[in-house]
Design a protein around this motif. Structure first.
Motif, PDB file in Angstrom:
ATOM      1  N   PRO A  54       1.339  -1.895   0.381  1.00 48.84           N
ATOM      2  CA  PRO A  54      -0.034  -0.074   0.103  1.00 48.84           C
ATOM      3  C   PRO A  54       0.816   1.140   0.001  1.00 48.84           C
ATOM      4  N   SER A  55       0.289   2.592  -0.775  1.00 49.69           N
ATOM      5  CA  SER A  55       1.216   3.931  -1.104  1.00 49.69           C
ATOM      6  C   SER A  55       1.724   3.950   0.483  1.00 49.69           C
ATOM      7  N   GLU A  56       0.732   4.072   1.801  1.00 57.10           N
ATOM      8  CA  GLU A  56       0.881   4.738   2.903  1.00 57.10           C
ATOM      9  C   GLU A  56       1.923   4.386   3.852  1.00 57.10           C
ATOM     10  N   ILE A  57       2.200   2.606   3.105  1.00 55.52           N
ATOM     11  CA  ILE A  57       3.656   1.658   3.761  1.00 55.52           C
ATOM     12  C   ILE A  57       4.613   2.467   3.180  1.00 55.52           C
ATOM     13  N   GLN A  58       5.032   2.030   1.559  1.00 56.61           N
ATOM     14  CA  GLN A  58       5.830   2.749   1.299  1.00 56.61           C
ATOM     15  C   GLN A  58       6.498   3.973   1.903  1.00 56.61           C
ATOM     16  N   GLN A  59       5.430   5.135   2.228  1.00 62.26           N
ATOM     17  CA  GLN A  59       5.560   6.918   2.269  1.00 62.26           C
ATOM     18  C   GLN A  59       6.427   6.005   3.459  1.00 62.26           C
ATOM     19  N   LEU A  60       5.537   5.579   4.535  1.00 65.98           N
ATOM     20  CA  LEU A  60       5.579   5.578   5.749  1.00 65.98           C
ATOM     21  C   LEU A  60       7.396   5.280   6.034  1.00 65.98           C
ATOM     22  N   ARG A  61       8.327   4.500   5.313  1.00 69.55           N
ATOM     23  CA  ARG A  61       9.491   3.877   4.833  1.00 69.55           C
ATOM     24  C   ARG A  61      10.188   4.969   4.729  1.00 69.55           C
ATOM     25  N   CYS A  62       9.583   6.013   3.497  1.00 71.03           N
ATOM     26  CA  CYS A  62      10.611   7.061   3.474  1.00 71.03           C
ATOM     27  C   CYS A  62      10.586   8.451   4.685  1.00 71.03           C
ATOM     28  N   LYS A  63       9.608   7.930   5.488  1.00 68.88           N
ATOM     29  CA  LYS A  63       9.305   9.307   6.847  1.00 68.88           C
ATOM     30  C   LYS A  63       9.953   8.378   7.364  1.00 68.88           C
ATOM     31  N   VAL A  64      10.472   7.490   8.230  1.00 68.71           N
ATOM     32  CA  VAL A  64      11.716   7.122   8.866  1.00 68.71           C
ATOM     33  C   VAL A  64      13.037   6.982   7.998  1.00 68.71           C
TER      34      VAL A  64
ATOM     35  N   ARG B 142      12.209   4.856  -9.364  1.00 63.08           N
ATOM     36  CA  ARG B 142      12.030   2.729  -9.666  1.00 63.08           C
ATOM     37  C   ARG B 142      11.261   2.214 -10.590  1.00 63.08           C
ATOM     38  N   LYS B 143      12.150   0.985 -10.650  1.00 62.30           N
ATOM     39  CA  LYS B 143      11.631   0.247 -11.643  1.00 62.30           C
ATOM     40  C   LYS B 143      11.542  -1.314 -10.750  1.00 62.30           C
ATOM     41  N   PRO B 144      10.556  -2.079 -10.461  1.00 59.09           N
ATOM     42  CA  PRO B 144      10.328  -3.372 -10.358  1.00 59.09           C
ATOM     43  C   PRO B 144      11.642  -3.814  -9.158  1.00 59.09           C
ATOM     44  N   LYS B 145      11.111  -3.850  -8.062  1.00 55.60           N
ATOM     45  CA  LYS B 145      12.456  -4.730  -7.449  1.00 55.60           C
ATOM     46  C   LYS B 145      13.215  -3.739  -7.117  1.00 55.60           C
ATOM     47  N   GLN B 146      13.390  -2.405  -7.708  1.00 51.99           N
ATOM     48  CA  GLN B 146      14.559  -1.912  -7.031  1.00 51.99           C
ATOM     49  C   GLN B 146      13.905  -0.931  -5.280  1.00 51.99           C
ATOM     50  N   SER B 147      15.457  -0.807  -4.520  1.00 48.95           N
ATOM     51  CA  SER B 147      14.887  -0.086  -3.708  1.00 48.95           C
ATOM     52  C   SER B 147      14.368   0.949  -3.167  1.00 48.95           C
ATOM     53  N   ILE B 148      13.301   1.325  -2.432  1.00 47.66           N
ATOM     54  CA  ILE B 148      12.892   2.548  -2.481  1.00 47.66           C
ATOM     55  C   ILE B 148      13.604   3.471  -1.771  1.00 47.66           C
ATOM     56  N   TYR B 149      14.336   2.532  -1.051  1.00 46.69           N
ATOM     57  CA  TYR B 149      16.121   3.628  -0.382  1.00 46.69           C
ATOM     58  C   TYR B 149      16.839   4.303  -1.609  1.00 46.69           C
ATOM     59  N   THR B 150      16.983   3.674  -2.567  1.00 44.69           N
ATOM     60  CA  THR B 150      17.937   4.486  -3.307  1.00 44.69           C
ATOM     61  C   THR B 150      16.872   5.699  -4.117  1.00 44.69           C
TER      62      THR B 150
ATOM     63  N   ALA C 116      11.170   8.723  -5.393  1.00 40.82           N
ATOM     64  CA  ALA C 116      10.340   8.409  -6.665  1.00 40.82           C
ATOM     65  C   ALA C 116      10.177   7.548  -7.783  1.00 40.82           C
ATOM     66  N   PRO C 117       8.272   7.004  -7.594  1.00 39.79           N
ATOM     67  CA  PRO C 117       7.594   8.063  -7.263  1.00 39.79           C
ATOM     68  C   PRO C 117       6.748   7.736  -6.271  1.00 39.79           C
ATOM     69  N   ASP C 118       7.359   6.815  -5.723  1.00 40.96           N
ATOM     70  CA  ASP C 118       6.386   6.473  -4.104  1.00 40.96           C
ATOM     71  C   ASP C 118       6.353   7.005  -2.742  1.00 40.96           C
ATOM     72  N   CYS C 119       7.609   7.822  -3.118  1.00 34.57           N
ATOM     73  CA  CYS C 119       7.513   9.343  -2.040  1.00 34.57           C
ATOM     74  C   CYS C 119       8.168  10.384  -2.170  1.00 34.57           C
ATOM     75  N   MET C 120       7.365  11.150  -3.489  1.00 33.01           N
ATOM     76  CA  MET C 120       7.715  12.252  -4.185  1.00 33.01           C
ATOM     77  C   MET C 120       6.808  11.686  -5.227  1.00 33.01           C
ATOM     78  N   CYS C 121       6.080  13.204  -5.551  1.00 29.45           N
ATOM     79  CA  CYS C 121       4.823  13.723  -6.454  1.00 29.45           C
ATOM     80  C   CYS C 121       5.783  14.342  -7.163  1.00 29.45           C
ATOM     81  N   HIS C 122       4.856  14.726  -8.534  1.00 28.97           N
ATOM     82  CA  HIS C 122       5.630  15.272  -9.977  1.00 28.97           C
ATOM     83  C   HIS C 122       4.903  16.541  -8.906  1.00 28.97           C
TER      84      HIS C 122
END
Length: 518
Positions: A236-246, A500-508, A511-517
């Protein structure tokens, strides 16, 4: 008389035996090269490697004679243009915590600082998925770095808990009724509350099906090992954004790390004319001076070229047969020889971009991109295999090299001395305050800072390892050809945002999970 002669004879025999024994003891020290084949874990320190000569002497000579190009310099140092993306880590409306937690979640994190950092982010996300109370994660002692620093030694735990107070419940220690749940408890036998086989990049459903029942039955679940145990996809998008918030907001280093980092950055921006690390009063002298001097720009170079990295790569770094033998023995001792790269030749590895850049090679890259010998470099590294002899070529290209030791006194570094995680934390902090960051090889530090600087829209040079490897194999290439290939090959590798492409790390790739255009 006969008795006296007998005593003299015995004395002479004992003396000869003593001399022989002494010679046997010191012989290996006088001639260590004769004994290197019999050493166990690693060769003798007298002959581990020969001082390497420059491997790209033709390029190096031209690089040392390079001219300063003013227009090129201004383009190099120009900050990234606005790419139209903004950080986004959730709604401004604070979520409400569930009334009841399912139980306590413990995680045990191995690896170095940045691998553990990502594990902490995943632990918060898993606690959210399970509606669990997170116990401040336990950081394992890394077998290579041997650092026993805890979460609270590295990160500001109160800030961490405050930022996440509306996301999940967090406690510093387990209540007394669960005080038995320790690392030692799980090391002695199979325990019903330990989750030992969490798959790498497990889905949210896996945790709901396998961990939630343990929580509900026992009130606690301990996951070990936990590193890389949460998927980057189909969440879920809220889980991805939470990871970035941390990662980008909640994880802040303890005050003494930030204070030392600020001091180092200040000294890089405003270099004094005299020695920087001569006294413990230097911090007070630099921070209280009238800031009339124009701040200087600087590059942070993450030069991970320790023995662990060099051995695991299975590449040849020019140290001769002694070095090859030393690294081969190290691979056998640490990984029992099971290193994938070992099946390839050095030429094959370099042409595939699988060899970390040596200090000489990363220096040639920076020189080709246009950085002149007035460029201030901060060297972020734990230990460089080969020490100063390895760095000497880089220092010839860039005389203004600094590091923690050159910028801060031993008294200022007393709290981080010998602690790899704290040393890495200082480097991370300085890296986040530099004009440009570049890493000599991929890895967790590289990935973490690339992602964080992307989130903040900061310039980061990502070396084209395949291109560099192939060019360095060409011993006839001229400086102008090398320079042109470097400039063209890195035009789009200086911080431009990549989705980010599939399987790539959200921490590297945040975008777009934790950034908006925008």
């Amino acid at each position: 008389m006969m008795r006296l002669n007998f005593q003299r004879h015995c004395y002479q025999l004992l003396r000869r035996k003593a001399m022989c024994g002494f010679f046997v003891l010191i012989f290996p020290l006088i001639f260590p090269c004769l004994f290197t084949a019999f050493t166990h874990a690693s060769p003798s320190t007298f002959s581990e490697w020969n001082v390497p000569k420059p491997r790209h002497l033709r390029l190096l000579r031209s690089a040392l004679q390079r001219e300063r190009l003013t227009g090129e310099q201004s383009d190099l140092w120009a900050p990234l243009a606005d790419q139209g993306w903004r950080p986004y880590i959730g709604s401004v409306n604070a979520p409400s915590l569930p009334q009841k937690s399912e139980g306590y979640l413990q995680v045990f994190l191995d690896g170095g600082l940045n691998q553990q950092r990502m594990g902490i982010c995943d632990a918060v996300a898993v606690a959210k998925i399970l509606n669990a109370t997170l116990v401040i994660p336990h950081l394992e002692v890394n077998p290579v770095w041997q650092d026993s620093s805890s979460f609270m030694d590295i990160f500001d735990v109160d800030h961490f808990m405050n930022v996440l107070k509306d996301e999940i419940p967090i406690i510093k220690e387990l209540p007394d009724e669960f005080s038995w749940s320790t690392r030692e408890y799980y090391a002695t036998a199979i325990r019903a509350t330990r989750i030992k086989r969490a798959p790498v990049h497990a889905s949210a459903n896996w945790y709901l099906e396998n961990v939630l029942p343990v929580l509900q039955s026992n009130g606690i679940a301990a996951i070990s090992p936990f590193s890389h145990r949460l998927s980057f996809d189909n969440l879920p998008s809220e889980i991805q954004q939470l990871r970035c918030k941390v990662n980008f907001k909640a994880l802040v280093f303890v005050p003494h790390i930030r204070a030392l980092g600020d001091a180092l950055v200040h000294r890089l921006r405003y270099p004094p004319g005299q020695s920087r690390a001569s006294s413990t009063d230097y911090l007070r002298e630099t921070t209280n001076q009238n800031g009339k001097q124009n701040p200087q720009k600087f590059v942070v170079l993450h030069l991970r070229f320790d023995k662990d990295m060099a051995a695991h790569s299975a590449c040849d770094f020019g140290g001769g047969k002694a070095e090859k033998l030393a690294l081969a023995k190290y691979r056998q001792t640490i990984w029992q020889g099971r290193v994938l790269n070992s099946q390839f030749t050095d030429k094959e590895l370099r042409s595939q971009g699988r060899c970390p850049l040596t200090p000489e090679e990363v220096g040639l890259l920076l020189a080709a991109l246009g950085f002149d010998n007035n460029t201030r470099l901060y060297l972020a590294s734990h230990k460089v295999y080969g020490g100063e002899a390895r760095i000497s070529t880089l220092r010839k290209l860039f005389p203004l090299i600094e590091d923690k030791k050159s910028l801060a006194s031993s008294a200022e570094r007393v709290h981080i001395k010998g602690k790899a995680s704290l040393l890495a934390a200082v480097d991370y902090y300085v890296g986040m305050h530099s004009d440009i960051f570049v890493s000599a090889s991929p890895g967790n530090m590289h990935n973490a800072l690339v992602g964080h600087r992307t989130f903040e829209n900061m310039k980061t040079i990502r070396p084209n390892m395949v291109l560099l490897g192939q060019l360095f194999l060409n011993k006839n290439i001229s400086w102008s050809q090398f320079r042109q290939a470097m400039v063209e090959g890195h035009q789009n590798r200086q911080g431009q945002l990549r989705l980010r492409k599939p399987k790539q790390s959200i921490y590297t790739y945040p975008a777009p999970d934790c950034m908006c255009h925008a």
